[in-house]
Scaffold this motif. Structure first.
Motif, PDB file in Angstrom:
ATOM      1  N   MET A  83       0.831  -1.204   0.000  1.00  0.00           N
ATOM      2  CA  MET A  83       0.000   0.000   0.000  1.00  0.00           C
ATOM      3  C   MET A  83       0.870   1.261   0.000  1.00  0.00           C
ATOM      4  N   THR A  84       2.030   1.159   0.638  1.00  0.00           N
ATOM      5  CA  THR A  84       3.002   2.260   0.648  1.00  0.00           C
ATOM      6  C   THR A  84       4.343   1.686   0.216  1.00  0.00           C
ATOM      7  N   ARG A  85       5.292   2.548   0.029  1.00  0.00           N
ATOM      8  CA  ARG A  85       6.637   2.103  -0.321  1.00  0.00           C
ATOM      9  C   ARG A  85       7.230   1.375   0.879  1.00  0.00           C
ATOM     10  N   LEU A  86       7.822   0.231   0.664  1.00  0.00           N
ATOM     11  CA  LEU A  86       8.500  -0.511   1.726  1.00  0.00           C
ATOM     12  C   LEU A  86       9.988  -0.234   1.602  1.00  0.00           C
ATOM     13  N   ASN A  87      10.504   0.516   2.548  1.00  0.00           N
ATOM     14  CA  ASN A  87      11.904   0.926   2.472  1.00  0.00           C
ATOM     15  C   ASN A  87      12.582   0.807   3.829  1.00  0.00           C
ATOM     16  N   PRO A  88      12.743  -0.266   4.437  1.00  0.00           N
ATOM     17  CA  PRO A  88      12.215  -1.605   4.179  1.00  0.00           C
ATOM     18  C   PRO A  88      10.861  -1.843   4.847  1.00  0.00           C
ATOM     19  N   ILE A  89      10.324  -0.853   5.605  1.00  0.00           N
ATOM     20  CA  ILE A  89       9.051  -1.055   6.303  1.00  0.00           C
ATOM     21  C   ILE A  89       7.988  -0.145   5.708  1.00  0.00           C
ATOM     22  N   GLY A  90       6.780  -0.674   5.607  1.00  0.00           N
ATOM     23  CA  GLY A  90       5.659   0.095   5.106  1.00  0.00           C
ATOM     24  C   GLY A  90       4.368  -0.660   5.339  1.00  0.00           C
ATOM     25  N   LYS A  91       3.286  -0.215   4.714  1.00  0.00           N
ATOM     26  CA  LYS A  91       1.975  -0.840   4.877  1.00  0.00           C
ATOM     27  C   LYS A  91       1.704  -1.783   3.716  1.00  0.00           C
ATOM     28  N   VAL A  92       1.169  -2.964   4.058  1.00  0.00           N
ATOM     29  CA  VAL A  92       0.863  -3.993   3.071  1.00  0.00           C
ATOM     30  C   VAL A  92      -0.569  -4.453   3.301  1.00  0.00           C
ATOM     31  N   MET A  93      -1.322  -4.653   2.207  1.00  0.00           N
ATOM     32  CA  MET A  93      -2.665  -5.207   2.322  1.00  0.00           C
ATOM     33  C   MET A  93      -2.620  -6.674   1.907  1.00  0.00           C
ATOM     34  N   VAL A  94      -3.014  -7.534   2.857  1.00  0.00           N
ATOM     35  CA  VAL A  94      -3.073  -8.967   2.605  1.00  0.00           C
ATOM     36  C   VAL A  94      -4.420  -9.456   3.119  1.00  0.00           C
ATOM     37  N   ASN A  95      -5.157 -10.171   2.284  1.00  0.00           N
ATOM     38  CA  ASN A  95      -6.470 -10.702   2.640  1.00  0.00           C
ATOM     39  C   ASN A  95      -7.426  -9.614   3.142  1.00  0.00           C
ATOM     40  N   GLY A  96      -7.331  -8.421   2.557  1.00  0.00           N
ATOM     41  CA  GLY A  96      -8.222  -7.321   2.926  1.00  0.00           C
ATOM     42  C   GLY A  96      -7.845  -6.619   4.213  1.00  0.00           C
ATOM     43  N   LYS A  97      -6.727  -6.973   4.803  1.00  0.00           N
ATOM     44  CA  LYS A  97      -6.285  -6.358   6.057  1.00  0.00           C
ATOM     45  C   LYS A  97      -4.974  -5.621   5.814  1.00  0.00           C
TER      46      LYS A  97
END
Length: 156
Positions: free
Chosen positions: A109-123
């Motif tokens: 959902m955001t840039r991972l550099n190295p940490i960011g937001k990820v959407m998996v299974n709608g969460k």
């Protein structure tokens, strides 16, 4: 120094100490000022009025300070002025079981550099990249699940 000035200094010192203990905890100007005021009053009691009167002032100061502190703590009158803040929030520890599993696919959902937001299974969860930088909107796969975040790698 007169007896009236000494008594006023003692009372000022006691009030400042009570403020220090009940309203503004920590080492602040109120506590230091209260101690200095009481010490100054006792010193001038011995110096100006003599040993006997100095002893009475010292004993009276100790008794009055302890009595007023006990009264203030037991009566509950200071609860209005005391710092009394309860924190009712909580922190979610860990991802709920079976919500996200290793091998699930998602999207950054955001840039991972190295940490960011990820959407998996709608969460939306916090994700860490295994391979460094991952651009936003990149498809990712869950490699490992840690307590509050997931480790992901880009899908080629």
């Amino acid at each position: 120094m007169s007896l009236t000035a000494i008594i006023l200094l003692v009372l000022l010192g006691i009030v400042l100490l009570i403020v220090e203990f009940l309203i503004v905890p920590g080492v602040t100007v109120a506590g230091i000022g209260g101690l200095l005021s009481i010490i100054t009053a006792i010193f001038y009691g011995y110096h100006s009025l003599g040993t006997t009167e100095g002893n009475y002032i010292l004993l009276g100061t100790i008794v009055l300070t302890v009595s007023l502190l006990l009264f203030a703590l037991k009566s509950g009158t200071w609860k209005v002025a005391m710092l009394n803040k309860n924190i009712d929030s909580h922190v979610d520890y860990g991802l709920e079981s079976h919500e996200i599993n290793i091998g699930d696919k998602g999207e950054a959902m955001t840039r991972l550099n190295p940490i960011g937001k990820v959407m998996v299974n709608g969460k939306v969860v916090e994700g860490k990249s295994l391979s460094g930088y991952i651009k936003e909107k990149t498809k990712v796969e869950v490699v490992k699940i840690e307590s509050t975040n997931i480790l992901v790698k880009p899908i080629n």
